[in-house]
Design a protein around this motif. Structure first.
Motif, PDB file in Angstrom:
ATOM      1  N   ALA A  35       0.758  -1.133  -0.152  1.00 32.26           N
ATOM      2  CA  ALA A  35      -0.075   0.029  -0.054  1.00 32.26           C
ATOM      3  C   ALA A  35       0.901   1.218  -0.126  1.00 32.26           C
ATOM      4  N   GLN A  36       1.758   1.159   0.725  1.00 29.95           N
ATOM      5  CA  GLN A  36       2.789   2.404   0.806  1.00 29.95           C
ATOM      6  C   GLN A  36       3.290   2.611  -0.483  1.00 29.95           C
ATOM      7  N   ALA A  37       3.837   1.398  -1.129  1.00 28.29           N
ATOM      8  CA  ALA A  37       4.369   1.552  -2.425  1.00 28.29           C
ATOM      9  C   ALA A  37       3.539   2.143  -3.643  1.00 28.29           C
ATOM     10  N   ALA A  38       2.258   1.726  -3.578  1.00 26.49           N
ATOM     11  CA  ALA A  38       1.409   2.256  -4.431  1.00 26.49           C
ATOM     12  C   ALA A  38       0.926   3.712  -4.286  1.00 26.49           C
ATOM     13  N   ARG A  39       1.289   4.121  -3.033  1.00 28.73           N
ATOM     14  CA  ARG A  39       0.711   5.834  -2.995  1.00 28.73           C
ATOM     15  C   ARG A  39       1.600   6.625  -3.904  1.00 28.73           C
ATOM     16  N   ALA A  40       2.882   6.064  -4.560  1.00 29.25           N
ATOM     17  CA  ALA A  40       3.472   6.903  -5.526  1.00 29.25           C
ATOM     18  C   ALA A  40       2.806   6.826  -6.831  1.00 29.25           C
ATOM     19  N   ARG A  41       2.214   5.881  -7.167  1.00 27.38           N
ATOM     20  CA  ARG A  41       1.583   5.701  -8.321  1.00 27.38           C
ATOM     21  C   ARG A  41       0.408   6.087  -8.227  1.00 27.38           C
ATOM     22  N   LEU A  42      -0.524   6.367  -7.104  1.00 26.96           N
ATOM     23  CA  LEU A  42      -1.855   6.500  -7.033  1.00 26.96           C
ATOM     24  C   LEU A  42      -2.067   7.962  -6.499  1.00 26.96           C
ATOM     25  N   SER A  43      -2.026   8.675  -7.521  1.00 29.15           N
ATOM     26  CA  SER A  43      -2.056  10.178  -6.837  1.00 29.15           C
ATOM     27  C   SER A  43      -3.942  10.677  -7.292  1.00 29.15           C
ATOM     28  N   PHE A  44      -4.308  11.015  -6.067  1.00 31.64           N
ATOM     29  CA  PHE A  44      -5.644  11.407  -5.974  1.00 31.64           C
ATOM     30  C   PHE A  44      -5.730  12.827  -6.017  1.00 31.64           C
ATOM     31  N   ALA A  45      -6.739  13.611  -6.579  1.00 36.95           N
ATOM     32  CA  ALA A  45      -6.889  14.955  -6.367  1.00 36.95           C
ATOM     33  C   ALA A  45      -6.859  15.505  -5.098  1.00 36.95           C
ATOM     34  N   GLY A  46      -6.164  16.743  -4.761  1.00 35.46           N
ATOM     35  CA  GLY A  46      -5.978  16.960  -3.291  1.00 35.46           C
ATOM     36  C   GLY A  46      -7.426  17.321  -2.649  1.00 35.46           C
ATOM     37  N   ASP A  47      -8.389  17.748  -3.391  1.00 30.85           N
ATOM     38  CA  ASP A  47      -9.745  18.011  -2.875  1.00 30.85           C
ATOM     39  C   ASP A  47     -10.627  16.771  -3.063  1.00 30.85           C
ATOM     40  N   ALA A  48     -10.227  15.632  -3.263  1.00 23.91           N
ATOM     41  CA  ALA A  48     -11.160  14.421  -3.349  1.00 23.91           C
ATOM     42  C   ALA A  48     -11.839  14.072  -2.183  1.00 23.91           C
ATOM     43  N   THR A  49     -12.976  13.492  -2.288  1.00 25.64           N
ATOM     44  CA  THR A  49     -13.849  13.102  -1.034  1.00 25.64           C
ATOM     45  C   THR A  49     -13.232  11.806  -0.943  1.00 25.64           C
ATOM     46  N   ALA A  50     -12.784  11.397   0.379  1.00 26.34           N
ATOM     47  CA  ALA A  50     -12.427   9.934   0.632  1.00 26.34           C
ATOM     48  C   ALA A  50     -13.508   9.177   1.361  1.00 26.34           C
ATOM     49  N   PHE A  51     -13.815   8.020   1.304  1.00 30.76           N
ATOM     50  CA  PHE A  51     -14.809   6.980   2.066  1.00 30.76           C
ATOM     51  C   PHE A  51     -13.982   5.724   2.213  1.00 30.76           C
ATOM     52  N   VAL A  52     -14.286   4.966   2.973  1.00 32.79           N
ATOM     53  CA  VAL A  52     -13.610   3.729   3.442  1.00 32.79           C
ATOM     54  C   VAL A  52     -14.534   2.907   4.146  1.00 32.79           C
ATOM     55  N   SER A  53     -14.470   1.767   3.736  1.00 34.37           N
ATOM     56  CA  SER A  53     -14.989   0.497   4.469  1.00 34.37           C
ATOM     57  C   SER A  53     -14.862   0.572   5.842  1.00 34.37           C
ATOM     58  N   PRO A  54     -15.430   0.096   6.909  1.00 36.28           N
ATOM     59  CA  PRO A  54     -15.299   0.041   8.418  1.00 36.28           C
ATOM     60  C   PRO A  54     -14.066  -1.089   8.570  1.00 36.28           C
ATOM     61  N   ALA A  55     -13.915  -1.915   7.605  1.00 35.93           N
ATOM     62  CA  ALA A  55     -12.961  -3.010   8.173  1.00 35.93           C
ATOM     63  C   ALA A  55     -11.563  -2.475   8.402  1.00 35.93           C
ATOM     64  N   VAL A  56     -10.709  -3.069   9.411  1.00 39.24           N
ATOM     65  CA  VAL A  56      -9.345  -2.470   9.481  1.00 39.24           C
ATOM     66  C   VAL A  56      -8.557  -2.602   8.457  1.00 39.24           C
ATOM     67  N   CYS A  57      -8.385  -3.435   7.549  1.00 41.08           N
ATOM     68  CA  CYS A  57      -7.521  -3.492   6.350  1.00 41.08           C
ATOM     69  C   CYS A  57      -7.910  -2.370   5.465  1.00 41.08           C
ATOM     70  N   ALA A  58      -9.195  -1.911   5.167  1.00 48.06           N
ATOM     71  CA  ALA A  58      -9.279  -0.993   4.345  1.00 48.06           C
ATOM     72  C   ALA A  58      -9.054   0.158   4.904  1.00 48.06           C
ATOM     73  N   ARG A  59      -9.274   0.458   6.047  1.00 52.00           N
ATOM     74  CA  ARG A  59      -8.953   1.724   7.028  1.00 52.00           C
ATOM     75  C   ARG A  59      -7.467   1.963   7.080  1.00 52.00           C
ATOM     76  N   GLU A  60      -6.716   0.818   7.140  1.00 46.78           N
ATOM     77  CA  GLU A  60      -5.099   0.943   7.184  1.00 46.78           C
ATOM     78  C   GLU A  60      -4.514   1.253   5.820  1.00 46.78           C
ATOM     79  N   THR A  61      -5.210   0.672   4.711  1.00 54.05           N
ATOM     80  CA  THR A  61      -4.941   0.993   3.136  1.00 54.05           C
ATOM     81  C   THR A  61      -5.136   2.615   3.105  1.00 54.05           C
TER      82      THR A  61
END
Length: 196
Positions: A35-61
């Motif tokens: 996931a940390q390595a993917a951060r460099a290739r996945l660039s999201f817009a600075g003003d993007a709205t982000a949602f996440v599943s309640p699962a621990v693995c999703a929140r940690e991702t």
């Protein structure tokens, strides 16, 4: 108002690699590093709205990807009922008929769990409810990022494409896969091959 939605499957866990049905497992060292390595290739817009599943693995991702995300129960993994935490090999040995039905019939559910069609309805309602935030009414396109699970991304694809639910076992979603949808007032939701 147009919406660009990026659905991201959470990073891998030990359960995924050992053929076990998830039981709200955290990322292990390997998944976190991916996931940390993917951060460099996945660039999201600075003003993007982000949602996440309640699962621990999703929140940690989400955290590893640098996202501050709002937990949304609609993005939770498919409920596997009594099978949660069990190895697929053990289920195949002890309940082969039930396992075969669950992996091929969208109406079948694991013992005490949720059928694919119910998860499809849940994510479809979530997709269709995404709307323009009042403070963004003047923006041309709103970017939304959601960290969720492979079964929910399969269900979202089926919903957006208007495909029969029975195709769900033919869709593979690997950890950290990005699926892009766009919604416009003219066309509604459309699937776009992600360029990540």
């Amino acid at each position: 108002m147009n919406i660009r939605l990026l659905l991201v499957s959470h990073a891998s866990t030990a359960a995924l690699r050992t053929g076990r049905i998830p039981a709200d497992d955290p990322l292990d060292a390997r998944g976190l590093a991916e996931a940390q390595a993917a951060r460099a290739r996945l660039s999201f817009a600075g003003d993007a709205t982000a949602f996440v599943s309640p699962a621990v693995c999703a929140r940690e991702t989400a955290l590893a990807l640098g996202l501050t995300a709002t937990v949304d129960a609609a993005l939770a993994d498919i409920d596997c009922g009594d099978w949660q935490g069990q190895r697929l090999a053990d289920l195949a040995a002890h309940t082969p008929g039930d396992l075969a039905a669950w992996t091929h019939d969208p109406e079948a559910a694991p013992h005490g769990g949720e059928p694919f069609t119910q998860a499809q309805q849940r994510i479809g309602e979530w997709l269709d409810a995404l709307d323009v935030a009042p403070d963004r009414a003047m923006a041309h396109t709103r970017e939304v990022v959601a960290i969720t699970h492979a079964p929910l991304i399969r269900a979202a694809l089926v919903h957006v494409l208007g495909a029969p639910s029975a195709i769900f076992p033919r869709i593979e979603i690997a950890p950290l896969t990005v699926v892009e949808f766009q919604r416009s007032p003219l066309r509604g939701w459309t699937w776009w091959p992600a360029s990540y």
